[in-house]
Design a protein around this motif. Sequence first.
Motif, PDB file in Angstrom:
ATOM      1  N   ILE A  29      58.375 109.035  58.278  1.00  0.00           N
ATOM      2  CA  ILE A  29      58.277 108.531  56.930  1.00  0.00           C
ATOM      3  C   ILE A  29      58.700 107.089  56.827  1.00  0.00           C
ATOM      4  O   ILE A  29      57.839 106.480  56.128  1.00  0.00           O
ATOM      5  N   GLY A  30      59.262 106.450  57.756  1.00  0.00           N
ATOM      6  CA  GLY A  30      59.476 105.354  57.974  1.00  0.00           C
ATOM      7  C   GLY A  30      60.494 104.690  58.875  1.00  0.00           C
ATOM      8  O   GLY A  30      60.927 105.297  59.742  1.00  0.00           O
ATOM      9  N   ALA A  31      60.665 103.458  59.054  1.00  0.00           N
ATOM     10  CA  ALA A  31      61.609 102.867  59.953  1.00  0.00           C
ATOM     11  C   ALA A  31      62.352 101.788  59.212  1.00  0.00           C
ATOM     12  O   ALA A  31      61.912 100.992  58.481  1.00  0.00           O
ATOM     13  N   ILE A  32      63.612 101.447  59.878  1.00  0.00           N
ATOM     14  CA  ILE A  32      64.469 100.681  59.223  1.00  0.00           C
ATOM     15  C   ILE A  32      63.808  99.153  59.926  1.00  0.00           C
ATOM     16  O   ILE A  32      64.018  98.364  58.925  1.00  0.00           O
ATOM     17  N   THR A  33      63.758  98.999  61.024  1.00  0.00           N
ATOM     18  CA  THR A  33      63.356  97.840  61.515  1.00  0.00           C
ATOM     19  C   THR A  33      62.441  98.108  63.092  1.00  0.00           C
ATOM     20  O   THR A  33      62.696  98.950  63.760  1.00  0.00           O
ATOM     21  N   GLY A  34      61.529  97.163  63.205  1.00  0.00           N
ATOM     22  CA  GLY A  34      60.980  97.181  64.599  1.00  0.00           C
ATOM     23  C   GLY A  34      61.604  95.857  65.514  1.00  0.00           C
ATOM     24  O   GLY A  34      61.170  95.805  66.302  1.00  0.00           O
ATOM     25  N   GLU A  35      62.356  95.443  64.669  1.00  0.00           N
ATOM     26  CA  GLU A  35      63.163  93.965  65.219  1.00  0.00           C
ATOM     27  C   GLU A  35      64.606  94.282  65.016  1.00  0.00           C
ATOM     28  O   GLU A  35      65.184  93.997  63.777  1.00  0.00           O
ATOM     29  N   PRO A  36      65.356  94.644  65.969  1.00  0.00           N
ATOM     30  CA  PRO A  36      67.017  94.760  65.762  1.00  0.00           C
ATOM     31  C   PRO A  36      67.657  93.579  65.406  1.00  0.00           C
ATOM     32  O   PRO A  36      68.674  93.818  64.811  1.00  0.00           O
ATOM     33  N   GLU A  37      67.150  92.559  65.725  1.00  0.00           N
ATOM     34  CA  GLU A  37      67.845  91.164  65.181  1.00  0.00           C
ATOM     35  C   GLU A  37      67.476  90.721  64.040  1.00  0.00           C
ATOM     36  O   GLU A  37      68.099  89.831  63.279  1.00  0.00           O
ATOM     37  N   LYS A  38      66.486  91.325  63.307  1.00  0.00           N
ATOM     38  CA  LYS A  38      66.246  91.022  62.013  1.00  0.00           C
ATOM     39  C   LYS A  38      66.650  92.003  60.899  1.00  0.00           C
ATOM     40  O   LYS A  38      66.661  93.190  60.906  1.00  0.00           O
ATOM     41  N   PRO A  39      67.449  91.450  59.879  1.00  0.00           N
ATOM     42  CA  PRO A  39      68.141  92.354  58.884  1.00  0.00           C
ATOM     43  C   PRO A  39      67.231  93.026  57.964  1.00  0.00           C
ATOM     44  O   PRO A  39      66.152  92.627  57.874  1.00  0.00           O
ATOM     45  N   VAL A  40      67.573  94.224  57.641  1.00  0.00           N
ATOM     46  CA  VAL A  40      66.604  94.986  56.645  1.00  0.00           C
ATOM     47  C   VAL A  40      66.592  94.521  55.571  1.00  0.00           C
ATOM     48  O   VAL A  40      67.716  94.335  54.863  1.00  0.00           O
ATOM     49  N   GLY A  41      65.585  94.313  54.591  1.00  0.00           N
ATOM     50  CA  GLY A  41      65.406  94.046  53.187  1.00  0.00           C
ATOM     51  C   GLY A  41      65.770  94.860  52.496  1.00  0.00           C
ATOM     52  O   GLY A  41      65.633  96.095  52.700  1.00  0.00           O
TER      53      GLY A  41
END
Length: 79
Positions: free
Chosen positions: A1-13
């Motif tokens: 369905i989706g992903a929280i982030t592809g970059e762990p150091e970047k916060p989720v918007g």
Amino acid sequence: IGAITGEPEKPVGAKTLEKLREEITARKAQCIFYEPQFPSPIIAQLAKESGDEARELDPEGATISPGPTLYERVLLGLK
């Protein structure tokens, strides 16, 4: 369905998180997966809100001790 982030150091918007909530509900998701090397309280919150179960998915074997059966244990852990 989706992903929280592809970059762990970047916060989720907020927009990304809201879209995930909508998709989880619309598609009647029953399980939310997370990888052990990327712990996130957001996963627990999404699972709680949706009534779904959060399960660890370890495709890299990050939590498995090295040894001759590592590959087999990684594959068996993905079921």
